[in-house]
Design a protein around this motif. Structure first.
Motif, PDB file in Angstrom:
ATOM      1  N   PHE A 187       0.856  -1.192   0.000  1.00  0.00           N
ATOM      2  CA  PHE A 187       0.000   0.000   0.000  1.00  0.00           C
ATOM      3  C   PHE A 187       0.890   1.239   0.000  1.00  0.00           C
ATOM      4  O   PHE A 187       1.914   1.284   0.694  1.00  0.00           O
ATOM      5  CB  PHE A 187      -0.918   0.027   1.230  1.00  0.00           C
ATOM      6  N   ARG A 188       0.459   2.234  -0.744  1.00  0.00           N
ATOM      7  CA  ARG A 188       1.254   3.469  -0.759  1.00  0.00           C
ATOM      8  C   ARG A 188       0.382   4.661  -1.136  1.00  0.00           C
ATOM      9  O   ARG A 188      -0.430   4.579  -2.060  1.00  0.00           O
ATOM     10  CB  ARG A 188       2.419   3.355  -1.744  1.00  0.00           C
ATOM     11  N   ARG A 189       0.566   5.743  -0.392  1.00  0.00           N
ATOM     12  CA  ARG A 189      -0.031   7.038  -0.744  1.00  0.00           C
ATOM     13  C   ARG A 189       1.058   8.090  -0.611  1.00  0.00           C
ATOM     14  O   ARG A 189       1.571   8.323   0.483  1.00  0.00           O
ATOM     15  CB  ARG A 189      -1.212   7.383   0.150  1.00  0.00           C
ATOM     16  N   GLY A 190       1.427   8.682  -1.698  1.00  0.00           N
ATOM     17  CA  GLY A 190       2.481   9.682  -1.667  1.00  0.00           C
ATOM     18  C   GLY A 190       3.798   9.060  -1.220  1.00  0.00           C
ATOM     19  O   GLY A 190       4.270   8.078  -1.794  1.00  0.00           O
ATOM     20  N   VAL A 191       4.372   9.634  -0.157  1.00  0.00           N
ATOM     21  CA  VAL A 191       5.656   9.130   0.358  1.00  0.00           C
ATOM     22  C   VAL A 191       5.464   8.185   1.536  1.00  0.00           C
ATOM     23  O   VAL A 191       6.435   7.818   2.206  1.00  0.00           O
ATOM     24  CB  VAL A 191       6.570  10.310   0.762  1.00  0.00           C
ATOM     25  N   HIS A 192       4.237   7.781   1.787  1.00  0.00           N
ATOM     26  CA  HIS A 192       3.949   6.895   2.909  1.00  0.00           C
ATOM     27  C   HIS A 192       3.554   5.512   2.386  1.00  0.00           C
ATOM     28  O   HIS A 192       2.716   5.382   1.492  1.00  0.00           O
ATOM     29  CB  HIS A 192       2.826   7.463   3.775  1.00  0.00           C
ATOM     30  N   ALA A 193       4.184   4.480   2.942  1.00  0.00           N
ATOM     31  CA  ALA A 193       3.959   3.114   2.439  1.00  0.00           C
ATOM     32  C   ALA A 193       3.701   2.147   3.591  1.00  0.00           C
ATOM     33  O   ALA A 193       4.108   2.385   4.738  1.00  0.00           O
ATOM     34  CB  ALA A 193       5.157   2.654   1.615  1.00  0.00           C
ATOM     35  N   LEU A 194       3.024   1.059   3.238  1.00  0.00           N
ATOM     36  CA  LEU A 194       2.688   0.018   4.218  1.00  0.00           C
ATOM     37  C   LEU A 194       2.915  -1.341   3.566  1.00  0.00           C
ATOM     38  O   LEU A 194       2.401  -1.615   2.475  1.00  0.00           O
ATOM     39  CB  LEU A 194       1.229   0.156   4.651  1.00  0.00           C
ATOM     40  N   GLU A 195       3.702  -2.174   4.222  1.00  0.00           N
ATOM     41  CA  GLU A 195       3.948  -3.543   3.765  1.00  0.00           C
ATOM     42  C   GLU A 195       3.204  -4.497   4.686  1.00  0.00           C
ATOM     43  O   GLU A 195       3.187  -4.307   5.904  1.00  0.00           O
ATOM     44  CB  GLU A 195       5.445  -3.843   3.772  1.00  0.00           C
ATOM     45  N   VAL A 196       2.567  -5.542   4.110  1.00  0.00           N
ATOM     46  CA  VAL A 196       1.768  -6.487   4.896  1.00  0.00           C
ATOM     47  C   VAL A 196       2.399  -7.869   4.828  1.00  0.00           C
ATOM     48  O   VAL A 196       2.716  -8.364   3.740  1.00  0.00           O
ATOM     49  CB  VAL A 196       0.312  -6.560   4.376  1.00  0.00           C
ATOM     50  N   LYS A 197       2.571  -8.491   5.985  1.00  0.00           N
ATOM     51  CA  LYS A 197       3.034  -9.868   6.086  1.00  0.00           C
ATOM     52  C   LYS A 197       1.999 -10.660   6.870  1.00  0.00           C
ATOM     53  O   LYS A 197       1.552 -10.220   7.931  1.00  0.00           O
ATOM     54  CB  LYS A 197       4.396  -9.943   6.778  1.00  0.00           C
ATOM     55  N   THR A 198       1.629 -11.819   6.331  1.00  0.00           N
ATOM     56  CA  THR A 198       0.594 -12.646   6.961  1.00  0.00           C
ATOM     57  C   THR A 198       1.168 -13.999   7.334  1.00  0.00           C
ATOM     58  O   THR A 198       1.840 -14.642   6.522  1.00  0.00           O
ATOM     59  CB  THR A 198      -0.599 -12.833   6.007  1.00  0.00           C
ATOM     60  N   SER A 199       0.899 -14.443   8.549  1.00  0.00           N
ATOM     61  CA  SER A 199       1.375 -15.738   9.043  1.00  0.00           C
ATOM     62  C   SER A 199       0.184 -16.614   9.386  1.00  0.00           C
ATOM     63  O   SER A 199      -0.888 -16.125   9.758  1.00  0.00           O
ATOM     64  CB  SER A 199       2.256 -15.555  10.283  1.00  0.00           C
ATOM     65  N   GLY A 200       0.393 -17.925   9.286  1.00  0.00           N
ATOM     66  CA  GLY A 200      -0.688 -18.871   9.528  1.00  0.00           C
ATOM     67  C   GLY A 200      -0.722 -19.437  10.928  1.00  0.00           C
ATOM     68  O   GLY A 200      -1.477 -20.368  11.201  1.00  0.00           O
ATOM     69  N   ARG A 201       0.069 -18.879  11.837  1.00  0.00           N
ATOM     70  CA  ARG A 201       0.047 -19.313  13.233  1.00  0.00           C
ATOM     71  C   ARG A 201       0.131 -18.097  14.142  1.00  0.00           C
ATOM     72  O   ARG A 201       0.835 -17.129  13.859  1.00  0.00           O
ATOM     73  CB  ARG A 201       1.233 -20.246  13.526  1.00  0.00           C
ATOM     74  N   SER A 202      -0.589 -18.161  15.249  1.00  0.00           N
ATOM     75  CA  SER A 202      -0.651 -17.010  16.151  1.00  0.00           C
ATOM     76  C   SER A 202       0.665 -16.746  16.860  1.00  0.00           C
ATOM     77  O   SER A 202       0.927 -15.630  17.316  1.00  0.00           O
ATOM     78  CB  SER A 202      -1.765 -17.222  17.190  1.00  0.00           C
ATOM     79  N   ASP A 203       1.535 -17.776  16.981  1.00  0.00           N
ATOM     80  CA  ASP A 203       2.793 -17.605  17.712  1.00  0.00           C
ATOM     81  C   ASP A 203       3.981 -17.329  16.791  1.00  0.00           C
ATOM     82  O   ASP A 203       5.125 -17.327  17.228  1.00  0.00           O
ATOM     83  CB  ASP A 203       3.078 -18.837  18.567  1.00  0.00           C
ATOM     84  N   THR A 204       3.698 -17.107  15.511  1.00  0.00           N
ATOM     85  CA  THR A 204       4.775 -16.862  14.563  1.00  0.00           C
ATOM     86  C   THR A 204       5.293 -15.433  14.689  1.00  0.00           C
ATOM     87  O   THR A 204       4.513 -14.477  14.713  1.00  0.00           O
ATOM     88  CB  THR A 204       4.298 -17.090  13.122  1.00  0.00           C
ATOM     89  N   THR A 205       6.603 -15.293  14.769  1.00  0.00           N
ATOM     90  CA  THR A 205       7.211 -13.960  14.813  1.00  0.00           C
ATOM     91  C   THR A 205       8.129 -13.724  13.619  1.00  0.00           C
ATOM     92  O   THR A 205       8.559 -12.603  13.392  1.00  0.00           O
ATOM     93  CB  THR A 205       8.021 -13.758  16.108  1.00  0.00           C
ATOM     94  N   ARG A 206       8.421 -14.780  12.853  1.00  0.00           N
ATOM     95  CA  ARG A 206       9.317 -14.627  11.716  1.00  0.00           C
ATOM     96  C   ARG A 206       8.525 -14.403  10.427  1.00  0.00           C
ATOM     97  O   ARG A 206       7.530 -15.078  10.181  1.00  0.00           O
ATOM     98  CB  ARG A 206      10.199 -15.858  11.568  1.00  0.00           C
ATOM     99  N   VAL A 207       8.981 -13.460   9.635  1.00  0.00           N
ATOM    100  CA  VAL A 207       8.356 -13.180   8.344  1.00  0.00           C
ATOM    101  C   VAL A 207       9.442 -13.112   7.286  1.00  0.00           C
ATOM    102  O   VAL A 207      10.600 -12.796   7.575  1.00  0.00           O
ATOM    103  CB  VAL A 207       7.554 -11.855   8.370  1.00  0.00           C
TER     104      VAL A 207
END
Length: 341
Positions: A187-207
């Motif tokens: 996602f991006r608007r102007g100079v502001h951006a957002l990256e999304v990472k989705t994990s399939g387990r609630s205890d996952t911290t690695r992306v």
């Protein structure tokens, strides 16, 4: 060698007969559908080459009395049924075999030749048909459905769920969805951006991070990383179709949404292939990606570019080492408002 050559000749003749039937739209007039006598007798009449309403190749094999339904199995490529036509003022029952997949016309011609060969050798009409189809089953069988990988379904749900939250701040936030079009951030608007990472387990911290610039903010701008944790469950609250519908109810633009979905290979957000899995939301955390955040970018290397001979880079980060960058609930909403516009 001679047998193989004769087989190819018969196949070619069969194809030529179907082409002639399609070109003229009529046969020899013996029955009410365009057909030509094959010259191979079954004991109940002669088998006939015929065509369907759209020119599909057919083979009509006459049988006596009734034919048990078992053994006459159709697929998406081959229609196998029975039809009754008048021959010399007498109703005659035929096993009616039609090719539905026109890319298999040559294979179907070979199948027809095998059926006729068996009949000529003394097989009963039903046995000749069923045995021949069984021999050709590998070529005529249903294509196994290629399930969309679970991580791809998860990833799309994650992005749609983030978009739903952005849309609550601004209905036109769907325009910020740039990920499907191979921009470096989701996602991006102007100079502001957002990256999304989705994990399939609630205890996952690695992306996983793909590319040296994925965690680099736009020039002079800001970058946030949203980490969504899903849990796969039956009849879950999140599926591609459900989130898509919620987005529309929130005022999202359908055309923009569908354009992004198609770019990701999802032509129907309610299709079974994309909705065979459902999930519950287990967590959403958003991080500010700035100096000190665990990442690899150009400035991580001498000369601020990848070493010679390295063309791309993929790596994992452990978000348990980024707790100091996690946004509070209030700051999260401010970040989303900034992206939504």
């Amino acid at each position: 060698m001679l047998k193989h050559w004769m087989g190819r000749l018969m196949t070619k003749r069969a194809i030529e007969r179907w082409k002639r039937l399609k070109a003229t739209g009529s046969g020899d007039g013996v029955i009410e559908v365009p057909s030509i006598d094959s010259g191979i007798a079954t004991g109940f009449g002669t088998a006939r080459y015929a065509i369907g309403a759209q020119g599909e190749p057919r083979l009509l094999v006459p049988v006596g009395g009734r034919v048990a339904a078992r053994g006459l199995t159709s697929t998406s490529k081959l229609l196998v049924t029975t039809s009754s036509y008048k021959v010399s003022n007498t109703n005659t029952l035929f096993i009616d075999i039609m090719c539905l997949d026109r890319t298999l016309d040559v294979v179907f011609a070979e199948l027809a030749d095998e059926i006729l060969r068996r009949i000529k050798e003394g097989f009963s009409p039903l046995k000749a048909v069923t045995a021949s189809i069984d021999d050709f089953r590998e070529l005529l069988k249903e294509k196994a459905r290629e399930d969309i990988p679970e991580n791809k379904v998860q990833g799309l749900i994650g992005e749609l769920e983030v978009m739903r939250r952005l849309v609550t701040h601004n209905h036109v936030a769907t325009e910020t969805w740039t990920g499907p079009f191979e921009f470096r951030h989701d996602f991006r608007r102007g100079v502001h951006a957002l990256e999304v990472k989705t994990s399939g387990r609630s205890d996952t911290t690695r992306v996983s991070i793909h590319g040296i610039d994925q965690l680099a903010p736009p020039a002079g701008g800001t970058l946030y990383l949203a980490h969504i944790c899903l849990e796969r469950v039956e009849n879950g609250q999140l599926s591609v179709g459900l989130v898509f519908d919620r987005l529309l109810k929130s005022g999202a633009d359908r055309e923009t949404l569908e354009k992004g979905l198609k770019a990701l290979g999802c032509s129907d957000p309610h299709g079974e292939d994309w909705n065979r899995l459902s999930f519950d939301l287990e967590g959403l955390k958003v991080y500010r990606v700035s100096d000190g955040f665990p990442r690899i970018i150009d400035s991580s290397f001498a000369g601020e570019h990848l070493p010679a001979g390295i063309s791309s880079l993929e790596y994992q980060i452990d978000l348990s080492h980024a707790k100091s960058f996690e946004l509070s609930t209030n700051d999260l909403e401010i970040a989303f408002e900034r992206i939504a516009g």
